[in-house]
Design a protein around this motif. Structure first.
Motif, PDB file in Angstrom:
ATOM      1  N   GLY A  22      34.233  18.876  48.309  1.00  0.00           N
ATOM      2  CA  GLY A  22      34.535  18.963  49.736  1.00  0.00           C
ATOM      3  C   GLY A  22      35.961  18.591  50.080  1.00  0.00           C
ATOM      4  N   LEU A  23      36.882  18.861  49.166  1.00  0.00           N
ATOM      5  CA  LEU A  23      38.290  18.513  49.360  1.00  0.00           C
ATOM      6  C   LEU A  23      39.160  19.755  49.259  1.00  0.00           C
ATOM      7  CD1 LEU A  23      38.406  15.407  47.017  1.00  0.00           C
ATOM      8  CD2 LEU A  23      38.345  15.367  49.512  1.00  0.00           C
ATOM      9  N   ASN A  24      40.419  19.615  49.641  1.00  0.00           N
ATOM     10  CA  ASN A  24      41.367  20.717  49.500  1.00  0.00           C
ATOM     11  C   ASN A  24      41.951  20.802  48.095  1.00  0.00           C
ATOM     12  OD1 ASN A  24      41.105  21.662  52.115  1.00  0.00           O
ATOM     13  ND2 ASN A  24      42.555  20.177  52.891  1.00  0.00           N
ATOM     14  N   HIS A  25      41.904  19.698  47.354  1.00  0.00           N
ATOM     15  CA  HIS A  25      42.385  19.712  45.975  1.00  0.00           C
ATOM     16  C   HIS A  25      41.795  18.535  45.220  1.00  0.00           C
ATOM     17  CE1 HIS A  25      45.138  16.605  47.445  1.00  0.00           C
ATOM     18  NE2 HIS A  25      45.354  16.296  46.194  1.00  0.00           N
ATOM     19  N   VAL A  26      41.736  18.670  43.917  1.00  0.00           N
ATOM     20  CA  VAL A  26      41.436  17.550  43.019  1.00  0.00           C
ATOM     21  C   VAL A  26      42.561  17.518  42.014  1.00  0.00           C
ATOM     22  CG1 VAL A  26      38.929  17.625  43.251  1.00  0.00           C
ATOM     23  CG2 VAL A  26      40.011  18.899  41.416  1.00  0.00           C
ATOM     24  N   ASN A  27      42.809  16.357  41.473  1.00  0.00           N
ATOM     25  CA  ASN A  27      43.842  16.255  40.463  1.00  0.00           C
ATOM     26  C   ASN A  27      43.584  15.025  39.617  1.00  0.00           C
ATOM     27  OD1 ASN A  27      46.066  16.590  38.899  1.00  0.00           O
ATOM     28  ND2 ASN A  27      47.507  16.726  40.578  1.00  0.00           N
ATOM     29  N   ASP A  28      43.410  15.243  38.335  1.00  0.00           N
ATOM     30  CA  ASP A  28      43.199  14.135  37.414  1.00  0.00           C
ATOM     31  C   ASP A  28      44.489  13.765  36.694  1.00  0.00           C
ATOM     32  OD1 ASP A  28      43.486  16.261  35.714  1.00  0.00           O
ATOM     33  OD2 ASP A  28      41.635  15.919  34.606  1.00  0.00           O
ATOM     34  N   SER A  29      45.602  14.199  37.252  1.00  0.00           N
ATOM     35  CA  SER A  29      46.897  13.985  36.624  1.00  0.00           C
ATOM     36  C   SER A  29      47.940  13.750  37.704  1.00  0.00           C
ATOM     37  CB  SER A  29      47.269  15.231  35.808  1.00  0.00           C
ATOM     38  OG  SER A  29      48.597  15.179  35.371  1.00  0.00           O
ATOM     39  N   ASP A  30      49.062  13.162  37.322  1.00  0.00           N
ATOM     40  CA  ASP A  30      50.157  13.022  38.287  1.00  0.00           C
ATOM     41  C   ASP A  30      51.025  14.276  38.295  1.00  0.00           C
ATOM     42  OD1 ASP A  30      51.335  12.705  35.811  1.00  0.00           O
ATOM     43  OD2 ASP A  30      52.286  10.787  36.276  1.00  0.00           O
ATOM     44  N   ARG A  31      50.591  15.298  37.569  1.00  0.00           N
ATOM     45  CA  ARG A  31      51.308  16.571  37.506  1.00  0.00           C
ATOM     46  C   ARG A  31      50.453  17.637  38.184  1.00  0.00           C
ATOM     47  NH1 ARG A  31      51.807  16.401  31.230  1.00  0.00           N
ATOM     48  NH2 ARG A  31      49.747  15.628  31.609  1.00  0.00           N
ATOM     49  N   ASN A  32      50.808  18.021  39.419  1.00  0.00           N
ATOM     50  CA  ASN A  32      49.984  18.918  40.213  1.00  0.00           C
ATOM     51  C   ASN A  32      49.691  20.242  39.537  1.00  0.00           C
ATOM     52  OD1 ASN A  32      49.519  17.205  42.357  1.00  0.00           O
ATOM     53  ND2 ASN A  32      51.442  17.729  43.336  1.00  0.00           N
ATOM     54  N   GLN A  33      50.623  20.774  38.767  1.00  0.00           N
ATOM     55  CA  GLN A  33      50.403  22.069  38.135  1.00  0.00           C
ATOM     56  C   GLN A  33      49.268  22.035  37.122  1.00  0.00           C
ATOM     57  OE1 GLN A  33      52.955  20.046  37.494  1.00  0.00           O
ATOM     58  NE2 GLN A  33      53.520  20.133  35.336  1.00  0.00           N
ATOM     59  N   HIS A  34      48.817  20.828  36.740  1.00  0.00           N
ATOM     60  CA  HIS A  34      47.742  20.717  35.750  1.00  0.00           C
ATOM     61  C   HIS A  34      46.364  20.926  36.352  1.00  0.00           C
ATOM     62  CE1 HIS A  34      49.547  19.093  31.887  1.00  0.00           C
ATOM     63  NE2 HIS A  34      50.516  19.602  32.604  1.00  0.00           N
ATOM     64  N   GLY A  78      35.629   4.678  46.484  1.00  0.00           N
ATOM     65  CA  GLY A  78      34.651   5.726  46.747  1.00  0.00           C
ATOM     66  C   GLY A  78      35.197   6.830  47.625  1.00  0.00           C
ATOM     67  N   GLY A  79      34.293   7.633  48.167  1.00  0.00           N
ATOM     68  CA  GLY A  79      34.653   8.711  49.074  1.00  0.00           C
ATOM     69  C   GLY A  79      35.654   9.673  48.478  1.00  0.00           C
ATOM     70  N   ASN A  80      36.607  10.104  49.298  1.00  0.00           N
ATOM     71  CA  ASN A  80      37.598  11.089  48.873  1.00  0.00           C
ATOM     72  C   ASN A  80      38.463  10.588  47.731  1.00  0.00           C
ATOM     73  OD1 ASN A  80      36.624  12.833  50.734  1.00  0.00           O
ATOM     74  ND2 ASN A  80      38.335  12.667  52.128  1.00  0.00           N
ATOM     75  N   PHE A  81      38.707   9.286  47.675  1.00  0.00           N
ATOM     76  CA  PHE A  81      39.533   8.751  46.586  1.00  0.00           C
ATOM     77  C   PHE A  81      38.890   9.049  45.238  1.00  0.00           C
ATOM     78  CE2 PHE A  81      40.756   5.975  50.130  1.00  0.00           C
ATOM     79  CZ  PHE A  81      42.127   6.123  50.083  1.00  0.00           C
ATOM     80  N   PRO A 127      32.308   2.059  32.881  1.00  0.00           N
ATOM     81  CA  PRO A 127      32.300   1.380  31.576  1.00  0.00           C
ATOM     82  C   PRO A 127      33.421   1.850  30.650  1.00  0.00           C
ATOM     83  CG  PRO A 127      30.086   2.140  32.150  1.00  0.00           C
ATOM     84  CD  PRO A 127      31.024   2.716  33.165  1.00  0.00           C
ATOM     85  N   VAL A 128      33.746   3.136  30.699  1.00  0.00           N
ATOM     86  CA  VAL A 128      34.833   3.660  29.873  1.00  0.00           C
ATOM     87  C   VAL A 128      36.163   3.060  30.319  1.00  0.00           C
ATOM     88  CG1 VAL A 128      36.114   5.745  29.211  1.00  0.00           C
ATOM     89  CG2 VAL A 128      33.606   5.805  29.370  1.00  0.00           C
ATOM     90  N   LEU A 129      36.376   2.989  31.626  1.00  0.00           N
ATOM     91  CA  LEU A 129      37.635   2.454  32.150  1.00  0.00           C
ATOM     92  C   LEU A 129      37.764   0.959  31.877  1.00  0.00           C
ATOM     93  CD1 LEU A 129      37.806   4.499  35.448  1.00  0.00           C
ATOM     94  CD2 LEU A 129      39.140   4.851  33.347  1.00  0.00           C
ATOM     95  N   SER A 176      48.616   0.981  34.422  1.00  0.00           N
ATOM     96  CA  SER A 176      48.661   1.295  35.856  1.00  0.00           C
ATOM     97  C   SER A 176      47.812   2.531  36.177  1.00  0.00           C
ATOM     98  CB  SER A 176      50.099   1.487  36.325  1.00  0.00           C
ATOM     99  OG  SER A 176      50.707   2.574  35.656  1.00  0.00           O
ATOM    100  N   GLU A 177      47.740   3.499  35.266  1.00  0.00           N
ATOM    101  CA  GLU A 177      46.890   4.674  35.484  1.00  0.00           C
ATOM    102  C   GLU A 177      45.418   4.270  35.500  1.00  0.00           C
ATOM    103  OE1 GLU A 177      47.736   7.432  32.354  1.00  0.00           O
ATOM    104  OE2 GLU A 177      49.692   7.983  33.177  1.00  0.00           O
ATOM    105  N   ILE A 178      45.047   3.416  34.567  1.00  0.00           N
ATOM    106  CA  ILE A 178      43.660   2.949  34.496  1.00  0.00           C
ATOM    107  C   ILE A 178      43.316   2.166  35.761  1.00  0.00           C
ATOM    108  CG2 ILE A 178      42.053   1.477  33.223  1.00  0.00           C
ATOM    109  CD1 ILE A 178      43.839   2.209  30.713  1.00  0.00           C
ATOM    110  N   ASP A 179      44.215   1.289  36.188  1.00  0.00           N
ATOM    111  CA  ASP A 179      43.986   0.509  37.403  1.00  0.00           C
ATOM    112  C   ASP A 179      43.823   1.407  38.625  1.00  0.00           C
ATOM    113  OD1 ASP A 179      44.083  -1.868  35.976  1.00  0.00           O
ATOM    114  OD2 ASP A 179      46.183  -2.270  36.466  1.00  0.00           O
ATOM    115  N   ARG A 180      44.644   2.476  38.712  1.00  0.00           N
ATOM    116  CA  ARG A 180      44.524   3.415  39.846  1.00  0.00           C
ATOM    117  C   ARG A 180      43.178   4.126  39.831  1.00  0.00           C
ATOM    118  NH1 ARG A 180      50.058   4.631  38.879  1.00  0.00           N
ATOM    119  NH2 ARG A 180      49.462   6.460  37.683  1.00  0.00           N
TER     120      ARG A 180
END
Length: 161
Positions: free
Chosen positions: A113-125, A61-64, A77-79, A49-53
């Motif tokens: 150009g965003l207020n935050h980025v997050n590569d995890s479901d844990r915001n503190q990371h 694209g865009g902000n997502f 290709p990695v995904l 499910s993480e890979i699919d997201r």
């Protein structure tokens, strides 16, 4: 040489050059800033499910896409390999040079150009982004148990022959 264990597919995304920052809750120590480290793929099985997201975010694209801080052309290709379960686990897979840690919010604003980025479901990371510079994927993974945090990658003389 120090090593950093990172869950898949993130580890493979780094060595492919698709993930320019590794986000952590802590700054990279000065002892590794400017130094090459081993990127170690952890033993944790990939979560479909993480890979699919991630694929969905990159396809939209865009902000997502920017929110996960990946380079689409190198990441897809990695995904796709991750979807098939074709990424190594519990192995050193390459190296990268750690750049000077940057504030996660500053990276979000200046790079994406965003207020935050997050590569995890844990915001503190996402507090600190470690630039992953000059990534190099090894031709073959080297099986090795990992550890939390930074740890010492064994020297060739440490291996039993």
């Amino acid at each position: 040489m120090k090593a950093l264990t990172i869950w898949q597919p993130w580890a493979s995304l780094i060595v492919a050059g698709a993930k320019p920052f590794e986000f952590r809750s802590w700054m990279a120590p000065r002892s590794v800033t400017g130094k090459e480290i081993v990127i170690h793929a952890g033993a944790r099985k990939m979560v479909r499910s993480e890979i699919d997201r991630l694929i969905y975010a990159l396809e939209r694209g865009g902000n997502f896409a920017a929110m996960v801080a990946l380079r689409r052309d190198l990441a897809m290709p990695v995904l796709e390999a991750a979807k098939s379960g074709n990424l190594p686990l519990s192995s050193g897979i390459g190296t990268a040079t750690v750049g000077v840690s940057r504030d996660g919010i500053e990276i979000a604003r200046t790079e994406f150009g965003l207020n935050h980025v997050n590569d995890s479901d844990r915001n503190q990371h996402a507090n600190w982004g470690w630039p992953m510079l000059d990534p190099k994927k090894w031709a073959e993974p080297v099986a090795m148990s990992g550890k939390q945090g930074l740890w010492n990658w064994p020297e060739p003389s440490d291996f039993e022959l």
